[in-house]
Design a protein around this motif. Sequence first.
Motif, PDB file in Angstrom:
ATOM      1  N   ASP A  32       0.820  -1.204   0.000  1.00 35.69           N
ATOM      2  CA  ASP A  32       0.000   0.000   0.000  1.00 35.69           C
ATOM      3  C   ASP A  32       0.857   1.257   0.000  1.00 35.69           C
ATOM      4  O   ASP A  32       0.431   2.318   0.448  1.00 35.69           O
ATOM      5  CB  ASP A  32      -0.994  -0.001   1.162  1.00 35.69           C
ATOM      6  CG  ASP A  32      -0.334  -0.044   2.526  1.00 35.69           C
ATOM      7  OD1 ASP A  32       0.884  -0.291   2.593  1.00 35.69           O
ATOM      8  OD2 ASP A  32      -1.042   0.164   3.527  1.00 35.69           O
ATOM      9  N   LEU A  33       2.089   1.140  -0.514  1.00 31.55           N
ATOM     10  CA  LEU A  33       2.939   2.317  -0.617  1.00 31.55           C
ATOM     11  C   LEU A  33       2.345   3.286  -1.634  1.00 31.55           C
ATOM     12  O   LEU A  33       1.925   2.882  -2.711  1.00 31.55           O
ATOM     13  CB  LEU A  33       4.360   1.927  -1.038  1.00 31.55           C
ATOM     14  CG  LEU A  33       5.121   1.047  -0.042  1.00 31.55           C
ATOM     15  CD1 LEU A  33       6.459   0.644  -0.625  1.00 31.55           C
ATOM     16  CD2 LEU A  33       5.296   1.773   1.280  1.00 31.55           C
ATOM     17  N   TYR A  66     -12.371  -5.882   5.855  1.00 27.56           N
ATOM     18  CA  TYR A  66     -12.949  -4.621   5.359  1.00 27.56           C
ATOM     19  C   TYR A  66     -12.288  -3.394   5.986  1.00 27.56           C
ATOM     20  O   TYR A  66     -11.923  -2.451   5.293  1.00 27.56           O
ATOM     21  CB  TYR A  66     -14.455  -4.566   5.624  1.00 27.56           C
ATOM     22  CG  TYR A  66     -15.333  -5.345   4.679  1.00 27.56           C
ATOM     23  CD1 TYR A  66     -14.815  -6.045   3.589  1.00 27.56           C
ATOM     24  CD2 TYR A  66     -16.696  -5.400   4.892  1.00 27.56           C
ATOM     25  CE1 TYR A  66     -15.638  -6.763   2.740  1.00 27.56           C
ATOM     26  CE2 TYR A  66     -17.532  -6.119   4.041  1.00 27.56           C
ATOM     27  CZ  TYR A  66     -16.994  -6.793   2.969  1.00 27.56           C
ATOM     28  OH  TYR A  66     -17.807  -7.507   2.126  1.00 27.56           O
ATOM     29  N   ASP A  67     -12.152  -3.381   7.304  1.00 24.05           N
ATOM     30  CA  ASP A  67     -11.568  -2.208   7.976  1.00 24.05           C
ATOM     31  C   ASP A  67     -10.122  -1.989   7.545  1.00 24.05           C
ATOM     32  O   ASP A  67      -9.693  -0.852   7.318  1.00 24.05           O
ATOM     33  CB  ASP A  67     -11.644  -2.349   9.492  1.00 24.05           C
ATOM     34  CG  ASP A  67     -13.063  -2.212  10.029  1.00 24.05           C
ATOM     35  OD1 ASP A  67     -13.934  -1.691   9.290  1.00 24.05           O
ATOM     36  OD2 ASP A  67     -13.300  -2.635  11.179  1.00 24.05           O
ATOM     37  N   ASN A  68      -9.373  -3.072   7.421  1.00 24.39           N
ATOM     38  CA  ASN A  68      -7.983  -2.979   6.973  1.00 24.39           C
ATOM     39  C   ASN A  68      -7.914  -2.413   5.553  1.00 24.39           C
ATOM     40  O   ASN A  68      -7.114  -1.529   5.262  1.00 24.39           O
ATOM     41  CB  ASN A  68      -7.330  -4.363   7.044  1.00 24.39           C
ATOM     42  CG  ASN A  68      -5.864  -4.349   6.664  1.00 24.39           C
ATOM     43  OD1 ASN A  68      -5.202  -3.328   6.603  1.00 24.39           O
ATOM     44  ND2 ASN A  68      -5.344  -5.542   6.394  1.00 24.39           N
ATOM     45  N   ALA A  74      -7.676   4.650   2.271  1.00 25.64           N
ATOM     46  CA  ALA A  74      -7.599   6.031   2.756  1.00 25.64           C
ATOM     47  C   ALA A  74      -6.147   6.512   2.807  1.00 25.64           C
ATOM     48  O   ALA A  74      -5.844   7.628   2.385  1.00 25.64           O
ATOM     49  CB  ALA A  74      -8.240   6.135   4.136  1.00 25.64           C
ATOM     50  N   ASN A  75      -5.256   5.676   3.283  1.00 30.85           N
ATOM     51  CA  ASN A  75      -3.842   6.029   3.359  1.00 30.85           C
ATOM     52  C   ASN A  75      -3.246   6.225   1.970  1.00 30.85           C
ATOM     53  O   ASN A  75      -2.517   7.193   1.725  1.00 30.85           O
ATOM     54  CB  ASN A  75      -3.077   4.936   4.114  1.00 30.85           C
ATOM     55  CG  ASN A  75      -1.617   5.274   4.274  1.00 30.85           C
ATOM     56  OD1 ASN A  75      -1.262   6.280   4.864  1.00 30.85           O
ATOM     57  ND2 ASN A  75      -0.757   4.417   3.725  1.00 30.85           N
ATOM     58  N   SER A  80      -0.892   9.732  -2.031  1.00 33.53           N
ATOM     59  CA  SER A  80      -0.550   9.681  -3.454  1.00 33.53           C
ATOM     60  C   SER A  80      -0.873  11.037  -4.075  1.00 33.53           C
ATOM     61  O   SER A  80      -1.946  11.595  -3.851  1.00 33.53           O
ATOM     62  CB  SER A  80      -1.332   8.574  -4.167  1.00 33.53           C
ATOM     63  OG  SER A  80      -0.902   7.301  -3.718  1.00 33.53           O
ATOM     64  N   ASN A  81       0.040  11.539  -4.852  1.00 32.98           N
ATOM     65  CA  ASN A  81      -0.091  12.861  -5.460  1.00 32.98           C
ATOM     66  C   ASN A  81      -0.409  12.742  -6.947  1.00 32.98           C
ATOM     67  O   ASN A  81       0.154  11.910  -7.631  1.00 32.98           O
ATOM     68  CB  ASN A  81       1.235  13.616  -5.267  1.00 32.98           C
ATOM     69  CG  ASN A  81       1.227  14.984  -5.878  1.00 32.98           C
ATOM     70  OD1 ASN A  81       0.248  15.707  -5.798  1.00 32.98           O
ATOM     71  ND2 ASN A  81       2.340  15.340  -6.496  1.00 32.98           N
TER      72      ASN A  81
END
Length: 99
Positions: A32-33, A66-68, A74-75, A80-81
């Motif tokens: 998830d980077l 789901y929460d993970n 969201a992260n 991410s730009n």
Amino acid sequence: MPLLYGLHDREGRHIVPAGGWCVDTRALAHNDLPTDYAALRGDINWIVRLNWGYGSEGTIPLPVDYDNFAARCANYVAKSNGANIWIIGNETNHEQERP
């Protein structure tokens, strides 16, 4: 008449004309980077599809994750730009995309 130029997969971004669109897919279960889409190619519009995984891993996870998955989405979005549109999951009604 203006034309819409677009391509699926970031590997082809070099052939998309300025102002065109490129779809990138990310599997967040294993990585998830964040991505700097402006640095990859800032003169095109990015559509990013966030999956839990691919194939039998499921584009959306089992309920226990789901929460993970939501936190990872969201992260990823926050850090991410340069992306313009975010899609969560892919063809969730298609059996081969379920865990």
